[in-house]
Motif scaffolding. Structure first.
Motif, PDB file in Angstrom:
ATOM      1  N   LEU A 100      49.607  43.637  46.231  1.00 29.32           N
ATOM      2  CA  LEU A 100      50.115  42.300  45.908  1.00 29.32           C
ATOM      3  C   LEU A 100      49.061  41.219  46.154  1.00 29.32           C
ATOM      4  O   LEU A 100      49.124  40.143  45.550  1.00 29.32           O
ATOM      5  N   SER A 101      48.105  41.517  47.026  1.00 26.44           N
ATOM      6  CA  SER A 101      47.058  40.534  47.326  1.00 26.44           C
ATOM      7  C   SER A 101      46.131  40.317  46.133  1.00 26.44           C
ATOM      8  O   SER A 101      45.352  39.356  46.104  1.00 26.44           O
ATOM      9  N   LEU A 102      46.213  41.200  45.131  1.00 29.70           N
ATOM     10  CA  LEU A 102      45.379  41.057  43.932  1.00 29.70           C
ATOM     11  C   LEU A 102      45.896  39.959  43.006  1.00 29.70           C
ATOM     12  O   LEU A 102      45.260  39.650  41.995  1.00 29.70           O
ATOM     13  N   GLU A 103      47.047  39.371  43.346  1.00 32.86           N
ATOM     14  CA  GLU A 103      47.620  38.299  42.527  1.00 32.86           C
ATOM     15  C   GLU A 103      46.632  37.150  42.354  1.00 32.86           C
ATOM     16  O   GLU A 103      46.490  36.599  41.271  1.00 32.86           O
ATOM     17  N   ARG A 104      45.950  36.783  43.438  1.00 35.14           N
ATOM     18  CA  ARG A 104      45.018  35.660  43.342  1.00 35.14           C
ATOM     19  C   ARG A 104      43.801  36.010  42.480  1.00 35.14           C
ATOM     20  O   ARG A 104      43.220  35.137  41.843  1.00 35.14           O
ATOM     21  N   THR A 105      43.451  37.293  42.469  1.00 39.53           N
ATOM     22  CA  THR A 105      42.358  37.739  41.607  1.00 39.53           C
ATOM     23  C   THR A 105      42.799  37.710  40.151  1.00 39.53           C
ATOM     24  O   THR A 105      42.018  37.379  39.254  1.00 39.53           O
ATOM     25  N   LEU A 106      44.049  38.037  39.914  1.00 42.32           N
ATOM     26  CA  LEU A 106      44.589  38.065  38.559  1.00 42.32           C
ATOM     27  C   LEU A 106      44.508  36.698  37.904  1.00 42.32           C
ATOM     28  O   LEU A 106      44.211  36.580  36.710  1.00 42.32           O
ATOM     29  N   THR A 107      44.768  35.646  38.668  1.00 41.36           N
ATOM     30  CA  THR A 107      44.746  34.297  38.102  1.00 41.36           C
ATOM     31  C   THR A 107      43.337  33.876  37.692  1.00 41.36           C
ATOM     32  O   THR A 107      43.179  32.975  36.860  1.00 41.36           O
ATOM     33  N   GLU A 108      42.327  34.521  38.267  1.00 47.72           N
ATOM     34  CA  GLU A 108      40.941  34.175  37.949  1.00 47.72           C
ATOM     35  C   GLU A 108      40.377  35.002  36.794  1.00 47.72           C
ATOM     36  O   GLU A 108      39.335  34.663  36.241  1.00 47.72           O
ATOM     37  N   ALA A 109      41.065  36.075  36.433  1.00 48.05           N
ATOM     38  CA  ALA A 109      40.558  36.977  35.390  1.00 48.05           C
ATOM     39  C   ALA A 109      40.717  36.347  34.009  1.00 48.05           C
ATOM     40  O   ALA A 109      41.801  35.921  33.623  1.00 48.05           O
ATOM     41  N   LYS A 110      39.623  36.304  33.254  1.00 48.75           N
ATOM     42  CA  LYS A 110      39.642  35.748  31.904  1.00 48.75           C
ATOM     43  C   LYS A 110      39.693  36.836  30.834  1.00 48.75           C
ATOM     44  O   LYS A 110      40.019  36.560  29.682  1.00 48.75           O
ATOM     45  N   ASP A 111      39.347  38.048  31.222  1.00 46.42           N
ATOM     46  CA  ASP A 111      39.361  39.176  30.290  1.00 46.42           C
ATOM     47  C   ASP A 111      40.788  39.730  30.203  1.00 46.42           C
ATOM     48  O   ASP A 111      41.352  40.159  31.219  1.00 46.42           O
ATOM     49  N   PRO A 112      41.411  39.722  29.019  1.00 51.17           N
ATOM     50  CA  PRO A 112      42.792  40.214  28.888  1.00 51.17           C
ATOM     51  C   PRO A 112      42.961  41.661  29.341  1.00 51.17           C
ATOM     52  O   PRO A 112      44.002  42.015  29.903  1.00 51.17           O
ATOM     53  N   PHE A 113      41.949  42.500  29.110  1.00 52.51           N
ATOM     54  CA  PHE A 113      42.048  43.903  29.508  1.00 52.51           C
ATOM     55  C   PHE A 113      42.061  44.023  31.029  1.00 52.51           C
ATOM     56  O   PHE A 113      42.828  44.812  31.601  1.00 52.51           O
ATOM     57  N   ILE A 114      41.215  43.245  31.693  1.00 52.38           N
ATOM     58  CA  ILE A 114      41.190  43.251  33.150  1.00 52.38           C
ATOM     59  C   ILE A 114      42.512  42.719  33.702  1.00 52.38           C
ATOM     60  O   ILE A 114      43.075  43.271  34.656  1.00 52.38           O
ATOM     61  N   SER A 115      43.018  41.655  33.078  1.00 51.77           N
ATOM     62  CA  SER A 115      44.295  41.096  33.522  1.00 51.77           C
ATOM     63  C   SER A 115      45.413  42.127  33.419  1.00 51.77           C
ATOM     64  O   SER A 115      46.258  42.247  34.312  1.00 51.77           O
ATOM     65  N   LYS A 116      45.398  42.886  32.327  1.00 53.97           N
ATOM     66  CA  LYS A 116      46.428  43.897  32.132  1.00 53.97           C
ATOM     67  C   LYS A 116      46.331  44.988  33.187  1.00 53.97           C
ATOM     68  O   LYS A 116      47.344  45.423  33.761  1.00 53.97           O
ATOM     69  N   GLY A 117      45.099  45.446  33.465  1.00 54.49           N
ATOM     70  CA  GLY A 117      44.912  46.487  34.469  1.00 54.49           C
ATOM     71  C   GLY A 117      45.345  46.041  35.854  1.00 54.49           C
ATOM     72  O   GLY A 117      46.030  46.777  36.579  1.00 54.49           O
ATOM     73  N   LEU A 118      44.954  44.831  36.231  1.00 51.64           N
ATOM     74  CA  LEU A 118      45.340  44.305  37.539  1.00 51.64           C
ATOM     75  C   LEU A 118      46.853  44.127  37.637  1.00 51.64           C
ATOM     76  O   LEU A 118      47.455  44.415  38.673  1.00 51.64           O
ATOM     77  N   ARG A 119      47.469  43.660  36.555  1.00 53.74           N
ATOM     78  CA  ARG A 119      48.912  43.463  36.561  1.00 53.74           C
ATOM     79  C   ARG A 119      49.649  44.785  36.760  1.00 53.74           C
ATOM     80  O   ARG A 119      50.637  44.854  37.502  1.00 53.74           O
ATOM     81  N   LEU A 120      49.156  45.841  36.133  1.00 56.07           N
ATOM     82  CA  LEU A 120      49.790  47.152  36.288  1.00 56.07           C
ATOM     83  C   LEU A 120      49.687  47.652  37.727  1.00 56.07           C
ATOM     84  O   LEU A 120      50.615  48.254  38.262  1.00 56.07           O
ATOM     85  N   ILE A 121      48.542  47.374  38.357  1.00 54.83           N
ATOM     86  CA  ILE A 121      48.365  47.769  39.761  1.00 54.83           C
ATOM     87  C   ILE A 121      49.312  46.979  40.655  1.00 54.83           C
ATOM     88  O   ILE A 121      49.992  47.536  41.528  1.00 54.83           O
ATOM     89  N   ILE A 122      49.359  45.670  40.441  1.00 55.46           N
ATOM     90  CA  ILE A 122      50.216  44.804  41.249  1.00 55.46           C
ATOM     91  C   ILE A 122      51.680  45.194  41.100  1.00 55.46           C
ATOM     92  O   ILE A 122      52.458  45.165  42.073  1.00 55.46           O
ATOM     93  N   ASP A 123      52.074  45.582  39.894  1.00 56.89           N
ATOM     94  CA  ASP A 123      53.468  45.962  39.637  1.00 56.89           C
ATOM     95  C   ASP A 123      53.803  47.350  40.182  1.00 56.89           C
ATOM     96  O   ASP A 123      54.947  47.797  40.074  1.00 56.89           O
ATOM     97  N   GLY A 124      52.800  48.031  40.727  1.00 57.36           N
ATOM     98  CA  GLY A 124      53.047  49.336  41.322  1.00 57.36           C
ATOM     99  C   GLY A 124      53.266  50.457  40.329  1.00 57.36           C
ATOM    100  O   GLY A 124      53.942  51.454  40.642  1.00 57.36           O
ATOM    101  N   VAL A 125      52.694  50.325  39.139  1.00 59.83           N
ATOM    102  CA  VAL A 125      52.828  51.376  38.137  1.00 59.83           C
ATOM    103  C   VAL A 125      52.138  52.643  38.627  1.00 59.83           C
ATOM    104  O   VAL A 125      51.030  52.586  39.191  1.00 59.83           O
ATOM    105  N   GLU A 126      52.769  53.777  38.422  1.00 54.76           N
ATOM    106  CA  GLU A 126      52.220  55.069  38.858  1.00 54.76           C
ATOM    107  C   GLU A 126      50.841  55.281  38.221  1.00 54.76           C
ATOM    108  O   GLU A 126      50.649  54.993  37.041  1.00 54.76           O
ATOM    109  N   PRO A 127      49.833  55.742  38.997  1.00 55.01           N
ATOM    110  CA  PRO A 127      48.460  55.844  38.500  1.00 55.01           C
ATOM    111  C   PRO A 127      48.310  56.580  37.177  1.00 55.01           C
ATOM    112  O   PRO A 127      47.561  56.136  36.303  1.00 55.01           O
TER     113      PRO A 127
END
Length: 246
Positions: free
Chosen positions: A94-121
Protein backbone atom coordinates in the motif's frame (compact mmCIF):
# COMPACT_ATOMS: atom_id res chain seq x y z
CA UNK A 1 17.20 14.16 -32.35
CA UNK A 2 18.40 11.07 -34.20
CA UNK A 3 21.28 12.50 -36.20
CA UNK A 4 21.95 9.19 -37.94
CA UNK A 5 18.51 9.32 -39.55
CA UNK A 6 18.87 12.99 -40.47
CA UNK A 7 22.29 12.29 -41.97
CA UNK A 8 20.88 9.32 -43.86
CA UNK A 9 18.11 11.45 -45.38
CA UNK A 10 20.60 14.12 -46.42
CA UNK A 11 22.95 11.52 -47.94
CA UNK A 12 20.09 9.99 -49.93
CA UNK A 13 19.11 13.35 -51.39
CA UNK A 14 22.71 14.37 -51.99
CA UNK A 15 23.60 11.08 -53.67
CA UNK A 16 20.63 11.11 -56.03
CA UNK A 17 20.86 14.79 -56.95
CA UNK A 18 24.67 14.89 -57.21
CA UNK A 19 24.81 11.70 -59.26
CA UNK A 20 22.14 12.98 -61.62
CA UNK A 21 23.94 16.33 -61.99
CA UNK A 22 27.36 14.75 -62.58
CA UNK A 23 25.90 12.79 -65.47
CA UNK A 24 24.82 16.09 -67.04
CA UNK A 25 21.21 15.94 -65.96
CA UNK A 26 19.20 18.89 -64.79
CA UNK A 27 17.45 18.95 -61.44
CA UNK A 28 14.30 20.18 -63.15
CA UNK A 29 14.09 16.94 -65.11
CA UNK A 30 13.51 15.05 -61.85
CA UNK A 31 10.65 17.32 -60.86
CA UNK A 32 7.57 15.88 -62.53
CA UNK A 33 4.36 16.73 -60.62
CA UNK A 34 2.28 14.30 -62.69
CA UNK A 35 4.63 11.40 -61.95
CA UNK A 36 4.78 12.26 -58.26
CA UNK A 37 1.00 12.51 -58.07
CA UNK A 38 0.55 9.08 -59.65
CA UNK A 39 3.14 7.34 -57.48
CA UNK A 40 2.61 9.02 -54.11
CA UNK A 41 -1.16 9.36 -54.12
CA UNK A 42 -1.58 5.92 -55.72
CA UNK A 43 0.62 4.33 -53.06
CA UNK A 44 -1.20 6.07 -50.21
CA UNK A 45 -4.51 4.95 -51.67
CA UNK A 46 -3.37 1.33 -51.84
CA UNK A 47 -2.11 1.45 -48.24
CA UNK A 48 -5.39 2.96 -47.04
CA UNK A 49 -7.30 0.23 -48.85
CA UNK A 50 -5.28 -2.38 -46.97
CA UNK A 51 -5.54 -0.85 -43.48
CA UNK A 52 -8.07 0.72 -41.14
CA UNK A 53 -7.99 4.50 -40.91
CA UNK A 54 -7.02 4.34 -37.23
CA UNK A 55 -4.06 2.09 -38.03
CA UNK A 56 -3.01 4.37 -40.88
CA UNK A 57 -3.13 7.45 -38.65
CA UNK A 58 -1.10 5.71 -35.96
CA UNK A 59 1.53 4.75 -38.53
CA UNK A 60 1.74 8.30 -39.86
CA UNK A 61 2.12 9.66 -36.32
CA UNK A 62 5.01 7.26 -35.79
CA UNK A 63 6.94 8.98 -38.59
CA UNK A 64 8.27 11.56 -36.13
CA UNK A 65 10.15 8.77 -34.35
CA UNK A 66 12.50 8.52 -37.31
CA UNK A 67 14.17 11.84 -36.46
CA UNK A 68 13.11 12.11 -32.81
CA UNK A 69 13.06 8.72 -31.11
CA UNK A 70 11.04 8.18 -27.93
CA UNK A 71 13.35 8.26 -24.91
CA UNK A 72 14.70 4.93 -23.71
CA UNK A 73 13.82 4.85 -20.01
CA UNK A 74 15.14 1.35 -19.33
CA UNK A 75 17.97 2.40 -17.02
CA UNK A 76 15.72 4.88 -15.23
CA UNK A 77 13.05 2.21 -14.75
CA UNK A 78 15.60 -0.20 -13.26
CA UNK A 79 16.62 2.36 -10.65
CA UNK A 80 12.97 3.11 -9.93
CA UNK A 81 12.22 -0.60 -9.62
CA UNK A 82 14.85 -1.07 -6.93
CA UNK A 83 13.24 1.78 -5.01
CA UNK A 84 9.75 0.25 -5.45
CA UNK A 85 11.03 -3.06 -4.16
CA UNK A 86 12.65 -1.44 -1.14
CA UNK A 87 9.51 0.51 -0.28
CA UNK A 88 7.26 -2.54 -0.67
CA UNK A 89 9.62 -4.66 1.42
CA UNK A 90 9.82 -2.18 4.28
CA UNK A 91 6.36 -0.61 4.31
CA UNK A 92 4.10 -2.97 2.39
CA UNK A 93 2.40 -2.79 -0.98
CA UNK A 94 0.00 0.00 0.00
CA UNK A 95 2.98 2.31 0.52
CA UNK A 96 3.47 2.27 -3.27
CA UNK A 97 0.42 4.55 -3.58
CA UNK A 98 2.62 7.64 -3.38
CA UNK A 99 4.87 6.22 -6.09
CA UNK A 100 1.83 5.55 -8.27
CA UNK A 101 0.84 9.22 -8.25
CA UNK A 102 4.28 10.13 -9.62
CA UNK A 103 4.28 7.56 -12.44
CA UNK A 104 3.72 9.08 -15.89
CA UNK A 105 4.06 5.84 -17.85
CA UNK A 106 0.61 4.17 -18.16
CA UNK A 107 2.18 0.70 -18.20
CA UNK A 108 4.08 1.38 -14.99
CA UNK A 109 0.95 2.83 -13.41
CA UNK A 110 -0.98 -0.30 -14.31
CA UNK A 111 1.69 -2.60 -12.88
CA UNK A 112 1.94 -0.67 -9.63
CA UNK A 113 -1.85 -0.55 -9.30
CA UNK A 114 -2.07 -4.33 -9.65
CA UNK A 115 0.53 -4.76 -6.91
CA UNK A 116 -1.22 -2.30 -4.61
CA UNK A 117 -4.55 -4.05 -5.19
CA UNK A 118 -2.97 -7.32 -4.09
CA UNK A 119 -3.48 -9.15 -7.36
CA UNK A 120 -2.00 -12.66 -7.27
CA UNK A 121 1.49 -12.63 -8.90
CA UNK A 122 0.64 -15.16 -11.60
CA UNK A 123 -2.51 -13.24 -12.50
CA UNK A 124 -0.55 -9.98 -12.50
CA UNK A 125 1.93 -11.40 -15.01
CA UNK A 126 -0.91 -12.68 -17.16
CA UNK A 127 -2.65 -9.29 -17.25
CA UNK A 128 0.51 -7.35 -18.08
CA UNK A 129 1.61 -9.81 -20.76
CA UNK A 130 -1.81 -9.51 -22.39
CA UNK A 131 -1.35 -5.74 -22.33
CA UNK A 132 2.03 -6.12 -24.05
CA UNK A 133 0.56 -8.43 -26.69
CA UNK A 134 -2.14 -5.89 -27.54
CA UNK A 135 0.42 -3.07 -27.64
CA UNK A 136 2.70 -5.09 -29.91
CA UNK A 137 -0.16 -5.98 -32.27
CA UNK A 138 -1.34 -2.39 -32.63
CA UNK A 139 2.13 -0.90 -33.01
CA UNK A 140 3.37 -3.47 -35.51
CA UNK A 141 0.22 -3.09 -37.60
CA UNK A 142 0.78 0.66 -37.68
CA UNK A 143 4.47 0.36 -38.58
CA UNK A 144 3.57 -2.14 -41.30
CA UNK A 145 1.92 0.59 -43.40
CA UNK A 146 5.44 1.69 -44.35
CA UNK A 147 6.36 -1.82 -45.45
CA UNK A 148 3.15 -1.89 -47.48
CA UNK A 149 4.01 1.46 -49.07
CA UNK A 150 7.46 0.11 -49.92
CA UNK A 151 5.84 -2.87 -51.62
CA UNK A 152 3.26 -0.93 -53.62
CA UNK A 153 5.38 2.07 -54.60
CA UNK A 154 7.57 0.40 -57.30
CA UNK A 155 4.51 -1.20 -58.90
CA UNK A 156 2.63 2.10 -58.93
CA UNK A 157 5.78 3.62 -60.45
CA UNK A 158 5.56 1.13 -63.29
CA UNK A 159 1.90 2.04 -63.67
CA UNK A 160 2.96 5.68 -63.96
CA UNK A 161 5.52 4.73 -66.58
CA UNK A 162 2.89 2.90 -68.64
CA UNK A 163 0.53 5.87 -68.38
CA UNK A 164 3.34 8.15 -69.54
CA UNK A 165 4.02 5.93 -72.54
CA UNK A 166 0.31 5.88 -73.36
CA UNK A 167 0.45 9.67 -73.38
CA UNK A 168 3.44 9.48 -75.73
CA UNK A 169 1.63 7.14 -78.11
CA UNK A 170 -1.43 9.42 -78.14
CA UNK A 171 0.72 12.36 -79.22
CA UNK A 172 3.04 10.83 -81.80
CA UNK A 173 1.74 13.34 -84.32
CA UNK A 174 2.69 16.22 -81.99
CA UNK A 175 6.44 16.00 -81.26
CA UNK A 176 6.26 18.95 -78.86
CA UNK A 177 4.25 16.85 -76.40
CA UNK A 178 6.40 13.74 -76.54
CA UNK A 179 9.03 15.00 -74.12
CA UNK A 180 6.61 15.47 -71.24
CA UNK A 181 5.15 12.01 -71.67
CA UNK A 182 8.54 10.31 -71.82
CA UNK A 183 9.76 12.27 -68.78
CA UNK A 184 6.69 11.26 -66.80
CA UNK A 185 7.21 7.63 -67.78
CA UNK A 186 10.82 7.40 -66.62
CA UNK A 187 10.57 9.69 -63.61
CA UNK A 188 7.53 7.80 -62.31
CA UNK A 189 9.65 4.66 -62.16
CA UNK A 190 12.42 6.57 -60.36
CA UNK A 191 9.92 7.90 -57.83
CA UNK A 192 8.40 4.48 -57.24
CA UNK A 193 11.67 2.60 -56.74
CA UNK A 194 13.35 5.51 -54.94
CA UNK A 195 10.58 6.12 -52.43
CA UNK A 196 10.32 2.40 -51.68
CA UNK A 197 14.00 1.67 -51.11
CA UNK A 198 15.26 5.02 -49.86
CA UNK A 199 12.36 6.03 -47.62
CA UNK A 200 9.36 3.73 -47.06
CA UNK A 201 11.22 0.49 -46.26
CA UNK A 202 13.97 2.09 -44.13
CA UNK A 203 11.32 3.97 -42.14
CA UNK A 204 9.36 0.75 -41.58
CA UNK A 205 12.44 -1.11 -40.37
CA UNK A 206 13.44 1.70 -38.02
CA UNK A 207 9.98 1.87 -36.48
CA UNK A 208 9.97 -1.89 -35.91
CA UNK A 209 13.31 -1.61 -34.07
CA UNK A 210 11.90 1.13 -31.82
CA UNK A 211 8.78 -0.91 -31.11
CA UNK A 212 10.90 -3.97 -30.28
CA UNK A 213 12.95 -1.91 -27.83
CA UNK A 214 9.79 -0.75 -26.08
CA UNK A 215 8.42 -4.29 -25.91
CA UNK A 216 11.67 -5.48 -24.33
CA UNK A 217 11.42 -2.71 -21.73
CA UNK A 218 7.86 -3.67 -20.88
CA UNK A 219 8.76 -7.35 -20.60
CA UNK A 220 11.52 -6.38 -18.17
CA UNK A 221 8.99 -4.39 -16.14
CA UNK A 222 6.66 -7.41 -16.00
CA UNK A 223 9.44 -9.46 -14.42
CA UNK A 224 10.10 -6.65 -11.96
CA UNK A 225 6.45 -6.30 -10.95
CA UNK A 226 6.14 -10.07 -10.57
CA UNK A 227 9.25 -10.17 -8.40
CA UNK A 228 7.94 -7.38 -6.17
CA UNK A 229 4.51 -9.05 -5.95
CA UNK A 230 6.01 -12.31 -4.68
CA UNK A 231 7.95 -10.37 -2.04
CA UNK A 232 11.46 -10.46 -3.46
CA UNK A 233 13.92 -7.96 -2.02
CA UNK A 234 15.87 -5.33 -3.98
CA UNK A 235 18.87 -7.61 -4.48
CA UNK A 236 16.74 -10.36 -6.00
CA UNK A 237 15.01 -7.83 -8.25
CA UNK A 238 18.39 -6.50 -9.36
CA UNK A 239 19.65 -10.02 -10.10
CA UNK A 240 16.49 -10.83 -12.04
CA UNK A 241 16.89 -7.68 -14.17
CA UNK A 242 20.59 -8.36 -14.71
CA UNK A 243 19.93 -11.94 -15.87
CA UNK A 244 17.19 -10.83 -18.26
CA UNK A 245 19.33 -8.10 -19.78
CA UNK A 246 22.28 -10.43 -20.08
Amino acid sequence: MDWASITGILLVLTGVIAGHTIEGGKLSSLVQPAAFLIVFVGTIGAVLLQNKLQTFRRGINMLRWVVSEPPDNTRKNIQEALNWSLIARREGFLSLERTLTEAKDPFISKGLRLIIDGVEPGRLREILEADISLYELEQRQAARIWDAAGGYSPTVGILGAVLGLIHVMDNLAEPSKLGAGIATAFVATVYGVGLANLFFLPVGNKLKDIIMREITRREMLVDIFYSIAVGDGPHVVEERVASNRG
